[in-house]
Design an enzyme around this catalytic site. Structure first.
Site, short mmCIF file in Angstrom:
data_model
loop_
_atom_site.label_atom_id
_atom_site.label_comp_id
_atom_site.label_asym_id
_atom_site.label_seq_id
_atom_site.Cartn_x
_atom_site.Cartn_y
_atom_site.Cartn_z
N ASP A 70 0.89 -1.31 -1.91
CA ASP A 70 1.94 -0.31 -1.78
C ASP A 70 2.80 -0.34 -3.04
O ASP A 70 2.67 -1.24 -3.86
CB ASP A 70 2.76 -0.47 -0.49
CG ASP A 70 3.54 -1.78 -0.43
OD1 ASP A 70 3.24 -2.70 -1.23
OD2 ASP A 70 4.44 -1.90 0.41
N TYR A 72 5.72 -0.69 -5.96
CA TYR A 72 6.75 -1.68 -6.26
C TYR A 72 8.03 -1.31 -5.52
O TYR A 72 8.39 -0.14 -5.40
CB TYR A 72 7.05 -1.72 -7.75
CG TYR A 72 5.90 -2.22 -8.62
CD1 TYR A 72 5.31 -3.46 -8.40
CD2 TYR A 72 5.42 -1.45 -9.67
CE1 TYR A 72 4.29 -3.93 -9.21
CE2 TYR A 72 4.39 -1.90 -10.48
CZ TYR A 72 3.82 -3.15 -10.24
OH TYR A 72 2.80 -3.60 -11.04
N PHE A 83 0.33 -0.26 -9.71
CA PHE A 83 0.58 -1.30 -10.71
C PHE A 83 1.35 -0.81 -11.94
O PHE A 83 1.78 -1.61 -12.76
CB PHE A 83 -0.74 -1.95 -11.18
CG PHE A 83 -1.47 -2.68 -10.09
CD1 PHE A 83 -0.99 -3.89 -9.62
CD2 PHE A 83 -2.61 -2.16 -9.52
CE1 PHE A 83 -1.65 -4.58 -8.60
CE2 PHE A 83 -3.29 -2.83 -8.51
CZ PHE A 83 -2.81 -4.04 -8.05
N HIS A 195 -5.81 -10.57 -5.53
CA HIS A 195 -4.75 -9.74 -6.08
C HIS A 195 -4.18 -10.40 -7.34
O HIS A 195 -4.12 -11.64 -7.42
CB HIS A 195 -3.65 -9.57 -5.02
CG HIS A 195 -2.67 -8.50 -5.33
ND1 HIS A 195 -1.59 -8.70 -6.16
CD2 HIS A 195 -2.60 -7.21 -4.92
CE1 HIS A 195 -0.89 -7.57 -6.24
NE2 HIS A 195 -1.48 -6.66 -5.51
#
Length: 234
Positions: A70, A72, A83, A195
Site C-alpha cells: 500500500d 507510503y 515505492f 519485501h
C-alpha cells in the site's frame, strides 16, 4: 486526498473500461463511502491521485509489473506509484534498498531523486495492492475494496499478448501469483523475493538484497525483443 471523487482521477484510455466497471460495483461504492467518511472525520489520506499508475502506463505498454502493498503513509511521500516518492523527498528505507540492489545488480548509480516516474513511462506498472492509506496508519485501507480493482488490473495485464515480468516482493505481492498463473500459455516471468523493507530485505529464504531481479528481468525482456532499461536518469 481532499475528496473521494473518481472523476478527478484520470487514467489512460486503455484502462478506462476496466476502471469504469469497478466504479459501478457495490465494492467501489462501499470504498468511496468509507474514504469520504474518513476524510470527514479528519483523516489525512494519501496519495492525492491513487490511480496515477494507470495514467502513466498504458495497458498495452506494460512490460513489467512491480507490485507493492500500500502507499507510503508519511506526509508528502506517496504519489500513486508503488515505492516511488516525489522529487525532493528523501527515499524511504525500502526505496533505498531498491536502489542499492539496482546498483549492485546492474551497475547503475542511484539516481538523484526517489521518483520512479521514468520507469512508469517506460512500461513499468508501479502498482500497489491497496491504493490509499491514512497518515501514520499502514494498511489502514486494506480490505476496503481496492483489491477488487487491483486484482482486475493484474488479470488484464496477464491477458495481454506482450511478454511481461512480474516482480513479486513480499507476501502481499506473492499472494497474487494465482492471478498471474491463471492464464495458460502466456509468456510471463515471475520473480519472487522478500519485501525490500529493512525488516525483511536480508532474511531468508529469498532475501531481496542479492536477488538480481533487475538484470534478470531486463535480459529476459531483451531476448524477446523488448528494449527495456532500468536507467532512471535522463
Amino acid at each position: 486526498m481532499k475528496c473521494a471523487n473518481p472523476a478527478d482521477w484520470a487514467v489512460h484510455p486503455s484502462w478506462q473500461p476496466l476502471v469504469q466497471s469497478f466504479w459501478h460495483s457495490s465494492q467501489a461504492q462501499s470504498l468511496l463511502t468509507f474514504v469520504s467518511d474518513r476524510i470527514a472525520a479528519g483523516a489525512r489520506i494519501f496519495p492525492p491521485e491513487p490511480l496515477r499508475a494507470l495514467r502513466l502506463t498504458p495497458l498495452q505498454q506494460v512490460c513489467i509489473v512491480l507490485l507493492g502493498q500500500d502507499p507510503y503513509h508519511g506526509m508528502g511521500q506517496a504519489q500513486g506509484l508503488s515505492f516511488s516518492v516525489a522529487a525532493g523527498v528523501r527515499p524511504p528505507p525500502s526505496l533505498q534498498n531498491i536502489f542499492k540492489e539496482l546498483q549492485a545488480d546492474t551497475g547503475l548509480q542511484p539516481p538523484m531523486s526517489g521518483s520512479l516516474v521514468r520507469w512508469a513511462e517506460s512500461g513499468v506498472l508501479l502498482l500497489n495492492t491497496c491504493l490509499s492509506v491514512e497518515e501514520a496508519r499502514p494498511a489502514s485501507h486494506a480490505g476496503k475494496g481496492w483489491e477488487m480493482l487491483t486484482d482486475s488490473i493484474i488479470s488484464a495485464v496477464v491477458q495481454q499478448p506482450q511478454p511481461v515480468v512480474f516482480l513479486l516482493w513480499g507476501a502481499h505481492a506473492q499472494a497474487k501469483r494465482h492471478l498471474i498463473e491463471a492464464v495458460a500459455g502466456s509468456e510471463r516471468l515471475l520473480l519472487q523475493a522478500n519485501h525490500p523493507s529493512p525488516l525483511s530485505a536480508l532474511r531468508g529464504p529469498a532475501p531481496f538484497m542479492g536477488c538480481r531481479h533487475f538484470s534478470a528481468a531486463q535480459a529476459w525482456l531483451q531476448r524477446r525483443g523488448v528494449g527495456f532499461t532500468w536507467d532512471l536518469e535522463e
